[in-house]
Design a protein around this motif. Structure first.
Motif, PDB file in Angstrom:
ATOM      1  N   ALA A   1       4.974  -6.743 -11.035  1.00  9.26           N
ATOM      2  CA  ALA A   1       3.970  -5.964  -9.900  1.00  9.26           C
ATOM      3  C   ALA A   1       3.075  -5.738 -10.595  1.00  9.26           C
ATOM      4  CB  ALA A   1       4.377  -4.940  -9.055  1.00  9.26           C
ATOM      5  N   GLU A   2       1.775  -5.766  -9.788  1.00  8.23           N
ATOM      6  CA  GLU A   2       0.451  -4.887 -11.039  1.00  8.23           C
ATOM      7  C   GLU A   2       0.752  -4.173 -10.044  1.00  8.23           C
ATOM      8  OE1 GLU A   2      -3.954  -6.408 -11.493  1.00  8.23           O
ATOM      9  OE2 GLU A   2      -3.169  -8.792 -10.753  1.00  8.23           O
ATOM     10  N   ARG A   3       0.293  -2.803 -11.125  1.00  7.99           N
ATOM     11  CA  ARG A   3      -0.095  -1.927 -10.725  1.00  7.99           C
ATOM     12  C   ARG A   3      -1.894  -1.220 -10.656  1.00  7.99           C
ATOM     13  NH1 ARG A   3       3.203   2.938 -13.222  1.00  7.99           N
ATOM     14  NH2 ARG A   3       2.479   4.371 -11.977  1.00  7.99           N
TER      15      ARG A   3
ATOM     16  N   LYS B   1       3.760 -13.122  -6.180  1.00  3.48           N
ATOM     17  CA  LYS B   1       2.485 -12.146  -7.219  1.00  3.48           C
ATOM     18  C   LYS B   1       2.563 -11.109  -6.194  1.00  3.48           C
ATOM     19  CE  LYS B   1      -2.164 -12.560  -8.293  1.00  3.48           C
ATOM     20  NZ  LYS B   1      -3.157 -13.618  -8.627  1.00  3.48           N
ATOM     21  N   VAL B   2       2.608 -10.157  -6.669  1.00  3.29           N
ATOM     22  CA  VAL B   2       2.609  -8.253  -5.527  1.00  3.29           C
ATOM     23  C   VAL B   2       0.962  -7.849  -6.675  1.00  3.29           C
ATOM     24  CG1 VAL B   2       3.693  -6.410  -4.884  1.00  3.29           C
ATOM     25  CG2 VAL B   2       5.790  -8.610  -5.616  1.00  3.29           C
ATOM     26  N   LEU B   3       0.298  -6.957  -5.912  1.00  2.00           N
ATOM     27  CA  LEU B   3       0.143  -5.730  -6.584  1.00  2.00           C
ATOM     28  C   LEU B   3       0.352  -4.665  -5.593  1.00  2.00           C
ATOM     29  CD1 LEU B   3      -2.850  -4.603  -7.167  1.00  2.00           C
ATOM     30  CD2 LEU B   3      -3.770  -4.672  -4.928  1.00  2.00           C
TER      31      LEU B   3
ATOM     32  N   VAL C   1       0.958  -1.523   0.199  1.00  4.62           N
ATOM     33  CA  VAL C   1      -0.508  -0.036  -0.148  1.00  4.62           C
ATOM     34  C   VAL C   1       1.236   1.318  -0.333  1.00  4.62           C
ATOM     35  CG1 VAL C   1      -1.800   1.254   1.161  1.00  4.62           C
ATOM     36  CG2 VAL C   1      -1.849  -1.068   1.041  1.00  4.62           C
ATOM     37  N   GLY C   2       1.063   2.082  -0.860  1.00  2.04           N
ATOM     38  CA  GLY C   2       1.791   2.909  -1.135  1.00  2.04           C
ATOM     39  C   GLY C   2       2.834   2.530  -2.173  1.00  2.04           C
ATOM     40  N   GLY C   3       3.075   3.713  -3.897  1.00  2.00           N
ATOM     41  CA  GLY C   3       3.385   3.986  -4.200  1.00  2.00           C
ATOM     42  C   GLY C   3       4.409   4.937  -4.368  1.00  2.00           C
ATOM     43  N   GLY C   4       5.084   5.474  -4.006  1.00  2.00           N
ATOM     44  CA  GLY C   4       6.517   6.279  -3.868  1.00  2.00           C
ATOM     45  C   GLY C   4       7.724   4.564  -2.864  1.00  2.00           C
ATOM     46  N   PRO C   5       9.018   5.734  -3.029  1.00  2.00           N
ATOM     47  CA  PRO C   5       9.769   5.293  -3.091  1.00  2.00           C
ATOM     48  C   PRO C   5      10.144   4.603  -2.239  1.00  2.00           C
ATOM     49  CG  PRO C   5      10.454   7.229  -3.437  1.00  2.00           C
ATOM     50  CD  PRO C   5       8.800   7.686  -3.051  1.00  2.00           C
ATOM     51  N   THR C   6       9.641   4.085  -1.403  1.00  2.00           N
ATOM     52  CA  THR C   6       9.740   2.688  -0.537  1.00  2.00           C
ATOM     53  C   THR C   6       9.046   1.722  -0.877  1.00  2.00           C
ATOM     54  OG1 THR C   6       9.717   4.296   1.693  1.00  2.00           O
ATOM     55  CG2 THR C   6       8.744   1.738   1.653  1.00  2.00           C
ATOM     56  N   GLY C   7       7.383   1.859  -1.133  1.00  2.00           N
ATOM     57  CA  GLY C   7       6.371   1.239  -1.648  1.00  2.00           C
ATOM     58  C   GLY C   7       7.265   0.557  -3.149  1.00  2.00           C
ATOM     59  N   ALA C   8       7.090   1.124  -3.744  1.00  2.00           N
ATOM     60  CA  ALA C   8       7.801   0.584  -5.335  1.00  2.00           C
ATOM     61  C   ALA C   8       9.220  -0.070  -4.466  1.00  2.00           C
ATOM     62  CB  ALA C   8       8.401   2.065  -6.189  1.00  2.00           C
ATOM     63  N   THR C   9      10.341   0.444  -3.794  1.00  2.00           N
ATOM     64  CA  THR C   9      11.229  -1.454  -3.955  1.00  2.00           C
ATOM     65  C   THR C   9      10.499  -1.995  -3.574  1.00  2.00           C
ATOM     66  OG1 THR C   9      12.776   1.375  -3.689  1.00  2.00           O
ATOM     67  CG2 THR C   9      13.608  -1.142  -2.785  1.00  2.00           C
ATOM     68  N   ALA C  10       9.777  -1.661  -2.493  1.00  2.65           N
ATOM     69  CA  ALA C  10      10.073  -3.667  -1.175  1.00  2.65           C
ATOM     70  C   ALA C  10       8.518  -4.330  -2.805  1.00  2.65           C
ATOM     71  CB  ALA C  10       8.683  -2.738  -0.927  1.00  2.65           C
ATOM     72  N   ALA C  11       8.227  -2.870  -3.842  1.00  5.69           N
ATOM     73  CA  ALA C  11       6.714  -4.249  -5.024  1.00  5.69           C
ATOM     74  C   ALA C  11       7.946  -4.892  -5.669  1.00  5.69           C
ATOM     75  CB  ALA C  11       5.958  -3.481  -5.112  1.00  5.69           C
TER      76      ALA C  11
ATOM     77  N   LYS D   1       8.867  12.229 -11.512  1.00  8.13           N
ATOM     78  CA  LYS D   1       9.143  11.651 -12.552  1.00  8.13           C
ATOM     79  C   LYS D   1      10.260  10.064 -11.891  1.00  8.13           C
ATOM     80  CE  LYS D   1       9.999  15.032 -15.861  1.00  8.13           C
ATOM     81  NZ  LYS D   1       9.505  16.404 -15.106  1.00  8.13           N
ATOM     82  N   PHE D   2      10.676  10.788 -10.667  1.00  4.32           N
ATOM     83  CA  PHE D   2      11.536   9.712  -9.947  1.00  4.32           C
ATOM     84  C   PHE D   2      10.340   8.363  -9.065  1.00  4.32           C
ATOM     85  CE2 PHE D   2      13.471   8.376  -5.625  1.00  4.32           C
ATOM     86  CZ  PHE D   2      15.075   8.090  -6.166  1.00  4.32           C
ATOM     87  N   ASP D   3       9.482   8.525  -9.119  1.00  3.80           N
ATOM     88  CA  ASP D   3       8.471   7.838  -8.271  1.00  3.80           C
ATOM     89  C   ASP D   3       8.149   7.461  -9.133  1.00  3.80           C
ATOM     90  OD1 ASP D   3      10.134   9.300  -6.028  1.00  3.80           O
ATOM     91  OD2 ASP D   3       7.322   9.684  -5.228  1.00  3.80           O
ATOM     92  N   GLU D   4       7.692   8.001 -10.427  1.00  8.60           N
ATOM     93  CA  GLU D   4       6.664   7.321 -11.492  1.00  8.60           C
ATOM     94  C   GLU D   4       7.920   5.972 -12.403  1.00  8.60           C
ATOM     95  OE1 GLU D   4       4.439   5.802 -14.172  1.00  8.60           O
ATOM     96  OE2 GLU D   4       4.227   6.923 -12.191  1.00  8.60           O
ATOM     97  N   PHE D   5       9.523   6.258 -11.717  1.00  8.17           N
ATOM     98  CA  PHE D   5      10.372   5.700 -12.760  1.00  8.17           C
ATOM     99  C   PHE D   5      10.532   4.381 -12.188  1.00  8.17           C
ATOM    100  CE2 PHE D   5      14.671   3.623 -11.833  1.00  8.17           C
ATOM    101  CZ  PHE D   5      15.120   3.937 -13.119  1.00  8.17           C
ATOM    102  N   LEU D   6      10.526   4.419 -10.252  1.00 13.26           N
ATOM    103  CA  LEU D   6      10.648   3.247  -9.275  1.00 13.26           C
ATOM    104  C   LEU D   6       9.069   2.371  -9.857  1.00 13.26           C
ATOM    105  CD1 LEU D   6      11.758   5.002  -6.317  1.00 13.26           C
ATOM    106  CD2 LEU D   6      13.263   3.537  -8.037  1.00 13.26           C
ATOM    107  N   ARG D   7       7.595   3.353 -10.083  1.00  7.93           N
ATOM    108  CA  ARG D   7       6.607   2.630 -10.073  1.00  7.93           C
ATOM    109  C   ARG D   7       6.467   1.612 -11.541  1.00  7.93           C
ATOM    110  NH1 ARG D   7       4.398   7.268  -7.268  1.00  7.93           N
ATOM    111  NH2 ARG D   7       3.929   8.308  -9.166  1.00  7.93           N
ATOM    112  N   VAL D   8       6.683   2.203 -11.896  1.00  9.36           N
ATOM    113  CA  VAL D   8       7.407   1.411 -13.651  1.00  9.36           C
ATOM    114  C   VAL D   8       8.484   0.600 -13.359  1.00  9.36           C
ATOM    115  CG1 VAL D   8       7.876   1.928 -16.177  1.00  9.36           C
ATOM    116  CG2 VAL D   8       6.414   3.528 -14.908  1.00  9.36           C
ATOM    117  N   ARG D   9       9.340   0.596 -12.919  1.00  5.12           N
ATOM    118  CA  ARG D   9      10.431  -0.666 -12.823  1.00  5.12           C
ATOM    119  C   ARG D   9       9.971  -1.558 -12.144  1.00  5.12           C
ATOM    120  NH1 ARG D   9      16.918   0.807 -10.870  1.00  5.12           N
ATOM    121  NH2 ARG D   9      15.458   1.359  -9.170  1.00  5.12           N
ATOM    122  N   ALA D  10       8.847  -1.162 -11.276  1.00  5.00           N
ATOM    123  CA  ALA D  10       8.630  -2.922  -9.889  1.00  5.00           C
ATOM    124  C   ALA D  10       7.377  -3.645 -11.368  1.00  5.00           C
ATOM    125  CB  ALA D  10       7.475  -1.785  -9.035  1.00  5.00           C
ATOM    126  N   ALA D  11       6.996  -2.451 -11.974  1.00  2.00           N
ATOM    127  CA  ALA D  11       5.227  -3.084 -12.795  1.00  2.00           C
ATOM    128  C   ALA D  11       6.277  -3.881 -13.549  1.00  2.00           C
ATOM    129  CB  ALA D  11       4.824  -2.103 -13.476  1.00  2.00           C
TER     130      ALA D  11
END
Length: 400
Positions: free
Chosen positions: A110-112, A31-33, A12-22, A96-106
């Motif tokens: 990971a499912e966004r 299987k990660v949401l 829960v949470g898509g900042g740098p912390t959540g995106a890194t964990a995911a 831009k930084f946070d979105e890069f990390l979310r895209v990398r997780a996907a």
């Protein structure tokens, strides 16, 4: 109601912390949401040290500026420049930084999904059920969705909804409230402006217990301040800072405000299947307000603990995340907390603090520790000299 989809982990949470964990867990085949509110940008100066760039493989194109100097400005306006010898601090734009990390997780598997966390319940078999709200588009009604999760990582920031529901003591967090504005660098910048320098203002008029800042972001800059005093006007302080630096007419692109926790929570997990990380766990560094590196490191150790939980089924292993984090960084948090409470308490002490920053040993050891995220243990004589000078300042013997 049909059978709910089950994930190994819901983050829960898509900042740098959540995106890194995911990202880390998805790379392991889990299987990660990744559930994110979207459109939420945290007030942040955007500084990331070389240790973060290396450990988390941040590409150079994400760095909008490279700062090689920090200017510390006292209440008297006396300035001390602390140069980084042979290195730099990377500056990023959080959108831009946070979105890069979310895209990398996907990209790692990971499912966004976009949604607002509402609550955790339990299914008949004891598995956690995450309920979240999806905003209706084009006039459609909002809809509450639910998924099952063998493990939950709450990376939903200060005042974490996950923490308040699942972790004892998560409501009792000390906060600094931060506010900043992203403004365009004027075509004719004010005299003395340097796009490779971070300016830090230790002045009571800008914050009674924290500091104000102007950090370079290439064609833009972050101008902000923070305080734990709820009666202090952060917006007015930023206006004051802009006027005193000749930036009052700079075009503002956006502004953000949010609470920043200043003390790690005593407990990060429920001993079963829920764990907190990043701001939700209270790991923003006191005195400096630095949170990106500590958040991403916290996301990584939380992911490691969750992976062990998924392998063993033993909820007690979640406690390892906090143990590992505090072993690595607990002393820094303790020292910075003491420093903030003492040196930031009034302008007389702030003046002495900036004066101390003139010392070359202080500068060298500060940057070595910041850049590498480890207290510098070698060179004991330098530490001893700093201790003597610090004591002289504390007792008022040193000249300001």
């Amino acid at each position: 109601m049909g059978t709910l989809e089950t994930f190994d982990v819901v983050v829960v949470g898509g900042g740098p912390t959540g995106a890194t964990a995911a990202s880390d867990l998805a790379k392991k085949g889990r299987k990660v949401l990744l559930l994110d509110r979207m459109g939420r940008i945290k007030p942040c100066g955007g500084a990331i040290p070389p240790r973060l760039i290396k450990d988390f493989e941040i590409p150079d194109e994400l760095l909008v500026a490279k700062a090689n100097c920090a200017r510390m400005i006292a209440p008297s306006d006396k300035a001390v420049d602390m140069h980084i010898e042979g290195g730099f601090v990377g500056m990023v734009d959080r959108d831009k930084f946070d979105e890069f990390l979310r895209v990398r997780a996907a990209n790692n598997g990971a499912e966004r999904r976009t949604g607002i966390f509402e609550k955790i319940t339990r299914d008949q078999d004891g598995v956690s059920v995450i309920h979240y709200l999806v905003r209706g588009k084009h006039g459609a009604s909002d809809e509450t969705m639910s998924v099952r999760a063998r493990a939950v990582i709450g990376a939903d920031g200060a005042k974490s909804g996950v923490g308040r529901q699942a972790i004892p003591g998560a409501k009792d967090v000390e906060y600094v409230f931060a506010y900043h504005e992203i403004v365009k660098v004027p075509e004719n910048p004010p005299a003395g402006f340097d796009g490779s320098r971070c300016d830090v203002f230790y002045q009571g008029a800008l914050s009674p217990d924290f500091y104000g800042w102007i950090f370079p972001h290439g064609t833009t800059m972050s101008i902000g301040t923070g305080t734990a005093d709820k009666g202090f006007s952060l917006r007015s302080a930023v206006e004051t800072l802009k006027k005193q630096t000749g930036l009052e007419n700079a075009e503002m692109l956006r502004h953000e405000g949010a609470p920043l926790p200043m003390k790690p929570l005593k407990k990060w997990d429920n001993g079963r299947d829920v764990i907190l990380a990043g701001d939700a766990a209270g790991v923003v560094a006191p005195a400096s307000g630095e949170g990106i590196y500590y958040g991403m490191y916290g996301g990584r150790v939380a992911a490691e603990a969750v992976e062990e939980l998924l392998v063993t089924g033993n909820g007690k292993v979640l406690a390892k995340a906090r143990k590992h984090f505090m072993k690595e960084h607990g002393t820094v948090f303790l020292v910075l907390g003491i420093m903030q409470r003492f040196w930031y308490s009034n302008d007389k002490r702030r003046e002495r603090f900036v004066k101390m920053c003139e010392d070359k040993d202080v500068q060298r050891l500060t940057f070595e520790s910041y850049m590498n995220k480890k207290l510098v243990r070698r060179d004991p004589m330098a530490h001893f000299k700093i201790f003597l000078k610090d004591t002289a300042h504390l007792l008022g013997f040193a000249k300001v």
